[in-house]
Design an enzyme around this catalytic site. Structure first.
Site, PDB file in Angstrom:
ATOM      1  N   TYR A  77     -15.913  15.827 -15.771  1.00 56.66           N
ATOM      2  CA  TYR A  77     -16.318  14.419 -15.778  1.00 56.66           C
ATOM      3  C   TYR A  77     -17.418  14.224 -14.720  1.00 56.66           C
ATOM      4  O   TYR A  77     -17.343  14.796 -13.629  1.00 56.66           O
ATOM      5  CB  TYR A  77     -15.086  13.574 -15.457  1.00 56.66           C
ATOM      6  CG  TYR A  77     -15.341  12.101 -15.444  1.00 56.66           C
ATOM      7  CD1 TYR A  77     -15.569  11.417 -16.638  1.00 56.66           C
ATOM      8  CD2 TYR A  77     -15.349  11.383 -14.254  1.00 56.66           C
ATOM      9  CE1 TYR A  77     -15.798  10.057 -16.628  1.00 56.66           C
ATOM     10  CE2 TYR A  77     -15.575  10.018 -14.243  1.00 56.66           C
ATOM     11  CZ  TYR A  77     -15.802   9.368 -15.441  1.00 56.66           C
ATOM     12  OH  TYR A  77     -16.031   8.021 -15.428  1.00 56.66           O
TER      13      TYR A  77
ATOM     14  N   ARG B 227       0.832  -1.208   0.000  1.00 61.17           N
ATOM     15  CA  ARG B 227       0.000   0.000   0.000  1.00 61.17           C
ATOM     16  C   ARG B 227       0.862   1.253   0.000  1.00 61.17           C
ATOM     17  O   ARG B 227       0.483   2.304  -0.487  1.00 61.17           O
ATOM     18  CB  ARG B 227      -0.987   0.017   1.182  1.00 61.17           C
ATOM     19  CG  ARG B 227      -1.861   1.274   1.164  1.00 61.17           C
ATOM     20  CD  ARG B 227      -3.092   1.268   2.039  1.00 61.17           C
ATOM     21  NE  ARG B 227      -2.983   0.494   3.236  1.00 61.17           N
ATOM     22  CZ  ARG B 227      -2.250   0.807   4.309  1.00 61.17           C
ATOM     23  NH1 ARG B 227      -1.550   1.913   4.329  1.00 61.17           N
ATOM     24  NH2 ARG B 227      -2.223   0.006   5.346  1.00 61.17           N
TER      25      ARG B 227
ATOM     26  N   ASP C 160      -7.227  18.130 -15.080  1.00 59.34           N
ATOM     27  CA  ASP C 160      -7.460  16.727 -15.442  1.00 59.34           C
ATOM     28  C   ASP C 160      -7.160  16.619 -16.938  1.00 59.34           C
ATOM     29  O   ASP C 160      -7.907  17.124 -17.770  1.00 59.34           O
ATOM     30  CB  ASP C 160      -8.921  16.364 -15.124  1.00 59.34           C
ATOM     31  CG  ASP C 160      -9.270  14.924 -15.503  1.00 59.34           C
ATOM     32  OD1 ASP C 160      -8.583  14.352 -16.372  1.00 59.34           O
ATOM     33  OD2 ASP C 160     -10.250  14.397 -14.946  1.00 59.34           O
TER      34      ASP C 160
ATOM     35  N   LYS D  93      -7.921   5.338 -19.461  1.00 54.87           N
ATOM     36  CA  LYS D  93      -8.358   5.693 -20.805  1.00 54.87           C
ATOM     37  C   LYS D  93      -7.225   5.535 -21.827  1.00 54.87           C
ATOM     38  O   LYS D  93      -6.717   4.458 -21.978  1.00 54.87           O
ATOM     39  CB  LYS D  93      -8.935   7.106 -20.783  1.00 54.87           C
ATOM     40  CG  LYS D  93      -9.967   7.343 -19.655  1.00 54.87           C
ATOM     41  CD  LYS D  93     -11.247   6.593 -19.862  1.00 54.87           C
ATOM     42  CE  LYS D  93     -12.177   6.639 -18.662  1.00 54.87           C
ATOM     43  NZ  LYS D  93     -12.481   7.992 -18.163  1.00 54.87           N
TER      44      LYS D  93
END
Ligand SMILES: *Cc1c(COP(=O)(O)O)cnc(C)c1O
Length: 396
Positions: free
Chosen positions: A109, A56, A181, A206
């Protein structure tokens, strides 16, 4: 110890040694890393040597992808997260506090918009949405307690272009962080740090990964202190991605340059092709002369543009149904940046929660489609669109 007694232990064998090294990054799913001694662990924690402890907190597969993304964005020390939204969350939840105010682009978004409208206010962080193409509108939204402006360079699905340079100047003047972004545009089309952004975010899911088989995000700040806050928050909140997703993303990124160039060139050709078809009311592509932000797009994106093309059929829902049915071999699916061309219909998917009036204000009629152009042979792709648009026109 004999081989037999060793074999009765759970993890008795070290990795086989090899004088040569693998060409492909090994997949490292190990959650924990063993140290030789407490002294060696001290050295690691104190930063005297580099090493992993618990995945992590970081692992090799995340680091190799982060390094690639850093190089693409001209940045250092970027943080990889389990999705694009976790990268957005790291910025909004990891850097802001109760009493702060944020300005968001009004066509962000969908989930970023939701966080602006629902989650931040719940935590006592006020938000205002404004048109990022209109610096005066963003300036009017800024208050003394405004800490951050979050925008996308090219909006979804209307493909309007933000005034990035104007916003960067405004944010600098006001002492406000500008977070961009860059998912739609990618660092191949624009590198926001070169325009004065403070933070860059990606949904690596993406175009960067490109094969619709990975969820991944990335965030990086230009200021190392801010970057460290993002990294610590991501580790604390558990935003770390799985090694396997990182491994797949690295593989996808090996061809990102080629995929982007091909898809973008085809998008230019497809936009012009669609504009000439009967049954198409309008085409939206930033590099076309008839785009409302054409001059700004040409300045910011140069000849790169993006791989997204939007267009509107003259017909309504029946035409839209006929179009997706007729678009054989193309996926009608709510994503973008896949190797294959995908079609999105905002009225029934991303923008279905809006009222008809709100959709109309954005120009999102029942005939509106957003196309994420993939790697198909351009002539074959045009032929599919010709047929599907004709099928739509037949029922209009
Ligand atoms: C998809 C997307 C996101 C969210 O990314 P996920 O990887 O799906 O969480 C954020 N911003 C933009 C512009 C996107 O297209």
């Amino acid at each position: 110890m004999t081989r037999n007694s060793k074999g009765s232990l759970v993890r008795p064998y070290p990795l086989p040694q090899s004088a040569s090294t693998p060409v492909v990054t090994p997949l490292s799913p190990s959650v924990v890393y063993a140290s030789e001694t407490p002294d060696a662990l001290d050295d690691q924690y104190e930063g005297r040597v580099h090493g992993y402890t618990y995945s992590r907190e970081g692992h090799p597969n995340a680091d190799v992808v982060a390094q690639r993304l850093d190089a693409l964005e001209g940045a250092e020390g970027g943080v990889l997260t389990g999705s694009g939204m976790s990268a957005v969350s790291a910025v909004l939840l990891g850097l802001l506090k109760t009493g702060d105010h944020v300005v968001g682009g009004n066509q962000l978004y969908g989930r970023s918009l939701r966080m602006m409208k629902e989650d931040l206010p719940r935590l006592g962080i006020a938000t205002t949405l404004a048109d990022p193409g209109d610096v005066a509108a963003v300036a009017a939204a800024i208050r003394p307690e405004t800490r951050l402006v979050l925008i996308e360079v090219v909006s979804n699905p209307t493909l309007r272009v933000a005034d990035l340079d104007g916003l960067a100047a405004l944010c600098r003047e006001k002492g406000v962080l500008l977070a961009v972004d860059n998912t739609f545009t990618t660092p191949k089309a624009i590198r926001p740090f070169e325009h004065g952004a403070n933070i860059v975010i990606h949904s690596v899911t993406k175009l960067l990964s490109g094969h619709s088989d990975v969820m991944l995000g990335y965030v990086v700040a230009r200021d190392p202190a801010l970057n460290e806050r993002l990294r610590v928050f991501a580790v604390t909140a558990g935003l770390t991605p799985s090694p396997f997703d990182c491994w797949l993303a690295e593989r996808g990124m090996l061809t990102f340059d080629l995929r982007f160039d091909r898809a973008q060139a085809t998008a230019v050709a497809l936009a012009d092709h669609l504009a000439a078809l009967p049954g198409v009311r309008r085409v939206i592509y930033p590099l076309r002369a008839d785009h409302p932000d054409h001059a700004r797009a040409a300045g910011l994106l140069g000849q790169r543009g993006c791989n997204m093309v939007s267009f509107e059929l003259t017909g309504g829902r029946a035409a839209a149904n006929a179009f997706t049915r007729g678009a054989e071999g193309l996926s009608f699916a709510p994503t973008l940046g896949d190797v294959g061309t995908t079609l999105s219909h905002p009225a029934s998917s991303s923008h279905r929660a809006l009222s008809a009036e709100e959709r109309a204000a954005l120009g999102l009629s029942e005939g509106f489609f957003r196309v994420s152009v993939g790697l198909e042979e351009p002539e074959a792709l045009k032929a599919v669109f010709t047929e599907a648009v004709a099928a739509a026109a037949a029922v209009s």
